[in-house]
Design a protein around this motif. Structure first.
Motif, PDB file in Angstrom:
ATOM      1  N   GLU A  50       1.118  -1.079  -0.148  1.00 35.68           N
ATOM      2  CA  GLU A  50      -0.067  -0.024  -0.085  1.00 35.68           C
ATOM      3  C   GLU A  50       0.751   1.212  -0.117  1.00 35.68           C
ATOM      4  OE1 GLU A  50      -3.227   1.947   2.973  1.00 35.68           O
ATOM      5  OE2 GLU A  50      -3.540  -0.093   2.688  1.00 35.68           O
ATOM      6  N   LEU A  79       1.867   2.046  -3.449  1.00 35.35           N
ATOM      7  CA  LEU A  79       0.800   2.439  -4.555  1.00 35.35           C
ATOM      8  C   LEU A  79       0.755   3.539  -4.996  1.00 35.35           C
ATOM      9  CD1 LEU A  79      -1.310   0.746  -5.796  1.00 35.35           C
ATOM     10  CD2 LEU A  79      -3.046   1.664  -3.831  1.00 35.35           C
ATOM     11  N   PRO A 104      -3.449   9.640  -2.564  1.00 34.35           N
ATOM     12  CA  PRO A 104      -4.728   9.104  -2.839  1.00 34.35           C
ATOM     13  C   PRO A 104      -5.401   8.212  -1.558  1.00 34.35           C
ATOM     14  CG  PRO A 104      -3.250   7.615  -3.818  1.00 34.35           C
ATOM     15  CD  PRO A 104      -2.524   8.783  -3.341  1.00 34.35           C
ATOM     16  N   ASP A 105      -6.667   8.241  -1.492  1.00 32.05           N
ATOM     17  CA  ASP A 105      -7.249   7.196  -0.393  1.00 32.05           C
ATOM     18  C   ASP A 105      -7.187   5.935  -0.963  1.00 32.05           C
ATOM     19  OD1 ASP A 105      -8.112   9.565   1.245  1.00 32.05           O
ATOM     20  OD2 ASP A 105      -9.736   9.789   0.006  1.00 32.05           O
ATOM     21  N   VAL A 106      -6.778   4.968   0.077  1.00 35.18           N
ATOM     22  CA  VAL A 106      -6.538   3.477  -0.515  1.00 35.18           C
ATOM     23  C   VAL A 106      -7.469   2.614   0.505  1.00 35.18           C
ATOM     24  CG1 VAL A 106      -4.988   1.543  -0.741  1.00 35.18           C
ATOM     25  CG2 VAL A 106      -4.313   4.175  -1.312  1.00 35.18           C
ATOM     26  N   GLU A 107      -8.088   1.667  -0.226  1.00 35.66           N
ATOM     27  CA  GLU A 107      -8.892   0.650   0.742  1.00 35.66           C
ATOM     28  C   GLU A 107      -8.544  -0.982  -0.047  1.00 35.66           C
ATOM     29  OE1 GLU A 107     -13.485  -0.904   1.566  1.00 35.66           O
ATOM     30  OE2 GLU A 107     -13.052   0.862   0.334  1.00 35.66           O
ATOM     31  N   ARG A 108      -8.060  -1.490   0.821  1.00 35.09           N
ATOM     32  CA  ARG A 108      -7.828  -3.072   0.321  1.00 35.09           C
ATOM     33  C   ARG A 108      -9.051  -3.759   0.328  1.00 35.09           C
ATOM     34  NH1 ARG A 108      -2.724  -6.669   0.584  1.00 35.09           N
ATOM     35  NH2 ARG A 108      -3.738  -8.468  -0.028  1.00 35.09           N
ATOM     36  N   TYR A 161      -7.244  -3.149  -4.732  1.00 30.88           N
ATOM     37  CA  TYR A 161      -7.076  -1.950  -3.949  1.00 30.88           C
ATOM     38  C   TYR A 161      -8.442  -1.156  -4.609  1.00 30.88           C
ATOM     39  CZ  TYR A 161      -2.578  -2.771  -2.027  1.00 30.88           C
ATOM     40  OH  TYR A 161      -1.357  -3.325  -1.317  1.00 30.88           O
ATOM     41  N   ARG A 162      -8.964  -0.336  -3.953  1.00 36.83           N
ATOM     42  CA  ARG A 162      -9.900   0.726  -4.339  1.00 36.83           C
ATOM     43  C   ARG A 162      -9.276   2.036  -4.046  1.00 36.83           C
ATOM     44  NH1 ARG A 162     -14.811   3.805  -2.307  1.00 36.83           N
ATOM     45  NH2 ARG A 162     -15.537   4.633  -4.465  1.00 36.83           N
ATOM     46  N   VAL A 163      -8.961   2.585  -5.009  1.00 36.37           N
ATOM     47  CA  VAL A 163      -8.356   4.150  -4.848  1.00 36.37           C
ATOM     48  C   VAL A 163      -8.935   5.170  -5.435  1.00 36.37           C
ATOM     49  CG1 VAL A 163      -6.001   5.054  -5.278  1.00 36.37           C
ATOM     50  CG2 VAL A 163      -6.046   2.888  -5.372  1.00 36.37           C
ATOM     51  N   SER A 164      -9.079   6.274  -4.531  1.00 38.75           N
ATOM     52  CA  SER A 164      -9.586   7.438  -5.348  1.00 38.75           C
ATOM     53  C   SER A 164      -8.826   8.539  -4.826  1.00 38.75           C
ATOM     54  CB  SER A 164     -10.921   7.491  -4.349  1.00 38.75           C
ATOM     55  OG  SER A 164     -10.792   7.715  -3.145  1.00 38.75           O
TER      56      SER A 164
END
Length: 175
Positions: A98, A101, A118-122, A137-140
């Motif tokens: 992460e 990333l 970025p905001d990162v969520e696994r 990953y969901r990245v925004s």
């Protein structure tokens, strides 16, 4: 480039892949195993599909990217690297850490510049292959278009691996 939106009850990656292929493939895609579209499933069950040969009756033309324009982006990505295992000689794939990333994204989002971390969520998805799971990953965050031609190519082709299963589609919205 065109986009279309539809709903599907599919919950596994294999079923989703099958459903989208049936709806979105163009006659020119048949037989060669290549896909001219990419897609992304959202938690509400809707699926966004993007490609140059989507059925005109069920899709809409999207506006081109312009230099200097700032967008919010959302990306579900298999940020993976492949290496040969020195002991077995087999190709192994692992998710990028992460912390690495942002650098990984910068190297794969040609034409765009990340404006902040970025905001990162696994996240993990069921593949439909006997309980197999795919981490992602969901990245925004926010990006600026630096080179419209390269950015459009990145936006049209996606980022990372497993695009045939709904990963890698760069979804942009007004910042």
């Amino acid at each position: 480039m065109r986009e279309m939106l539809f709903r599907t009850p599919s919950t596994t990656l294999r079923d989703l892949h099958r459903d989208v292929w049936r709806i979105a493939h163009a006659p020119a895609d048949r037989g060669d195993g290549n896909r001219s579209f990419q897609f992304r499933r959202f938690p509400d069950g809707s699926v966004l599909v993007r490609g140059p040969r989507l059925p005109e009756r069920h899709s809409m033309e999207v506006v081109p990217l312009k230099a200097g324009r700032v967008y919010r982006f959302d990306l579900l990505v298999r940020a993976a690297v492949r290496r040969v295992d020195p002991l077995t000689g087999k190709m192994r794939e692992r998710l990028v850490a992460e912390a690495d990333l942002p650098e990984w994204l910068s190297g794969r989002m040609a034409g765009f510049s990340l404006l902040d971390a970025p905001d990162v969520e696994r996240v993990v998805f069921e593949t439909g292959d006997g309980g197999a799971r795919k981490p992602a990953y969901r990245v925004s965050g926010r990006v600026r278009v630096e080179d419209p031609q390269s950015a459009t190519e990145c936006w049209a082709n996606g980022v990372g691996r497993a695009k045939g299963f709904g990963f890698g589609m760069l979804v942009l919205s007004d910042a």
